[in-house]
Design a protein around this motif. Structure first.
Motif, short mmCIF file in Angstrom:
data_model
loop_
_atom_site.label_atom_id
_atom_site.label_comp_id
_atom_site.label_asym_id
_atom_site.label_seq_id
_atom_site.Cartn_x
_atom_site.Cartn_y
_atom_site.Cartn_z
N GLY A 90 31.75 24.47 -18.71
CA GLY A 90 31.11 23.41 -19.43
C GLY A 90 30.46 22.54 -18.74
N LEU A 91 30.87 22.32 -17.50
CA LEU A 91 29.71 21.57 -16.54
C LEU A 91 28.43 22.01 -16.45
CD1 LEU A 91 32.18 20.52 -13.43
CD2 LEU A 91 31.35 18.89 -15.32
N SER A 92 28.55 23.38 -16.21
CA SER A 92 27.16 23.99 -16.22
C SER A 92 26.42 23.91 -17.47
CB SER A 92 27.49 25.49 -15.84
OG SER A 92 26.19 26.50 -15.84
N LYS A 93 27.12 23.95 -18.64
CA LYS A 93 26.35 23.60 -20.03
C LYS A 93 25.76 22.31 -19.94
CE LYS A 93 28.35 27.48 -22.62
NZ LYS A 93 29.39 27.75 -23.66
N LEU A 94 26.66 21.56 -19.36
CA LEU A 94 26.20 19.98 -19.50
C LEU A 94 24.94 19.82 -18.63
CD1 LEU A 94 29.55 18.06 -19.53
CD2 LEU A 94 27.77 17.94 -21.04
N ALA A 95 25.06 20.54 -17.29
CA ALA A 95 24.04 20.12 -16.40
C ALA A 95 22.74 20.66 -17.09
CB ALA A 95 24.13 21.12 -15.19
N GLY A 96 22.60 22.15 -17.47
CA GLY A 96 21.39 22.65 -18.55
C GLY A 96 20.86 21.69 -19.48
N ALA A 97 21.82 21.14 -20.22
CA ALA A 97 21.66 19.98 -21.14
C ALA A 97 21.00 18.87 -20.59
CB ALA A 97 22.78 19.65 -21.94
N VAL A 98 21.19 18.30 -19.63
CA VAL A 98 20.70 17.13 -19.10
C VAL A 98 19.05 17.45 -18.39
CG1 VAL A 98 20.53 15.70 -17.06
CG2 VAL A 98 22.81 15.98 -18.28
N GLN A 99 19.25 18.64 -18.01
CA GLN A 99 17.81 19.22 -17.60
C GLN A 99 16.83 19.35 -18.68
OE1 GLN A 99 16.58 19.35 -14.52
NE2 GLN A 99 14.49 20.05 -15.22
N GLU A 100 17.40 19.85 -19.93
CA GLU A 100 16.63 20.01 -20.97
C GLU A 100 16.02 18.45 -21.64
OE1 GLU A 100 18.28 22.51 -24.06
OE2 GLU A 100 18.49 24.08 -22.47
N ILE A 101 17.14 17.61 -21.68
CA ILE A 101 16.89 16.34 -22.00
C ILE A 101 15.53 15.63 -21.25
CG2 ILE A 101 17.65 13.91 -22.31
CD1 ILE A 101 20.58 15.13 -23.18
N LEU A 133 7.73 14.09 -24.33
CA LEU A 133 7.26 12.86 -25.23
C LEU A 133 6.52 11.89 -24.44
CD1 LEU A 133 10.61 12.52 -26.89
CD2 LEU A 133 8.39 13.30 -27.81
N ALA A 134 6.80 11.64 -23.33
CA ALA A 134 5.90 10.86 -22.28
C ALA A 134 4.60 11.25 -22.17
CB ALA A 134 6.42 10.65 -20.88
N GLU A 135 4.17 12.51 -22.00
CA GLU A 135 3.03 13.17 -22.03
C GLU A 135 2.13 13.06 -23.26
OE1 GLU A 135 -0.42 14.88 -20.43
OE2 GLU A 135 1.26 14.30 -19.43
N ILE A 136 2.99 13.41 -24.53
CA ILE A 136 2.49 13.16 -25.92
C ILE A 136 1.83 11.87 -26.03
CG2 ILE A 136 3.06 13.22 -28.14
CD1 ILE A 136 4.89 15.79 -27.65
N HIS A 137 2.73 10.86 -25.52
CA HIS A 137 2.56 9.46 -25.84
C HIS A 137 1.09 9.09 -25.12
CE1 HIS A 137 2.99 5.20 -26.68
NE2 HIS A 137 3.00 5.03 -25.47
N SER A 138 1.25 9.45 -23.78
CA SER A 138 0.21 9.21 -23.09
C SER A 138 -1.25 9.75 -23.66
CB SER A 138 0.30 9.80 -21.74
OG SER A 138 -0.88 9.74 -20.89
N GLN A 139 -0.98 11.07 -24.05
CA GLN A 139 -2.30 11.71 -24.91
C GLN A 139 -2.81 10.99 -26.07
OE1 GLN A 139 -4.13 14.36 -23.55
NE2 GLN A 139 -2.97 14.03 -21.56
N SER A 140 -1.87 10.45 -26.57
CA SER A 140 -2.06 9.86 -28.17
C SER A 140 -2.74 8.64 -27.60
CB SER A 140 -0.99 9.62 -28.86
OG SER A 140 0.08 8.68 -28.22
N LEU A 141 -2.34 8.01 -26.65
CA LEU A 141 -3.02 6.58 -26.25
C LEU A 141 -4.65 6.95 -25.77
CD1 LEU A 141 -0.45 4.66 -24.19
CD2 LEU A 141 -1.18 4.08 -26.44
#
Length: 111
Positions: free
Chosen positions: A80-91, A98-106
Motif C-alpha cells: 500500500g505504501l509503495s502504491k501511495l508513493a507511486g501515486a504521489v509521483q504521478e500527481i 499542467l504547469a508547462e501547459i499553462h506556461s505554453q498557453s500564456l
C-alpha cells in the motif's frame, strides 16, 4: 510421581488456556471446570506431562499462525505504501505537465 512445580505449571497453562478459549462470563469458573475435566481422577494426574506437551504444541501453532498473519499484514502495508508513493509521483508529474501547459498557453496568448 509428578512434582509440585510441574503440576503447578500445567494447571497454570490449563487455566490460561481456559481463559483464552472460554466464552463464559466468569472466566475463573471456566478455568476451574477445565481443570476439573482434565484432572478429575488421580490416575489422570499421571498424564500431566502429556497434557503439558499438547498445550505447548498448540501454543506453538497459535504463535506460528499469529506470526504468519502479522507478516502478511506487514507485506500488505508495504504494498500500500509503495502504491501511495507511486501515486504521489504521478500527481507531481501531472502537476508539472499542467504547469508547462499553462506556461505554453500564456506564450500562445501573447502572440
Amino acid at each position: 510421581r509428578i512434582d509440585i512445580p510441574t503440576l503447578f505449571a500445567v494447571v497454570s497453562n490449563v487455566v490460561a488456556m481456559a481463559f483464552q478459549l472460554s466464552e463464559e462470563k466468569n472466566l475463573s469458573e471456566a478455568a476451574a471446570k477445565q481443570v476439573a475435566r482434565n484432572f478429575a481422577k488421580v490416575e489422570e494426574l499421571e498424564k500431566v506431562d502429556q497434557y503439558r506437551r499438547t498445550i505447548i504444541r498448540r501454543n506453538g501453532g497459535i504463535e506460528a499462525q499469529l506470526k504468519t498473519s502479522v507478516q502478511s499484514q506487514l507485506e500488505d502495508v508495504r504494498t500500500g505504501l509503495s502504491k501511495l508513493a507511486g501515486a504521489v509521483q504521478e500527481i507531481r508529474e501531472v502537476g508539472d505537465s499542467l504547469a508547462e501547459i499553462h506556461s505554453q498557453s500564456l506564450v500562445c496568448n501573447a502572440l
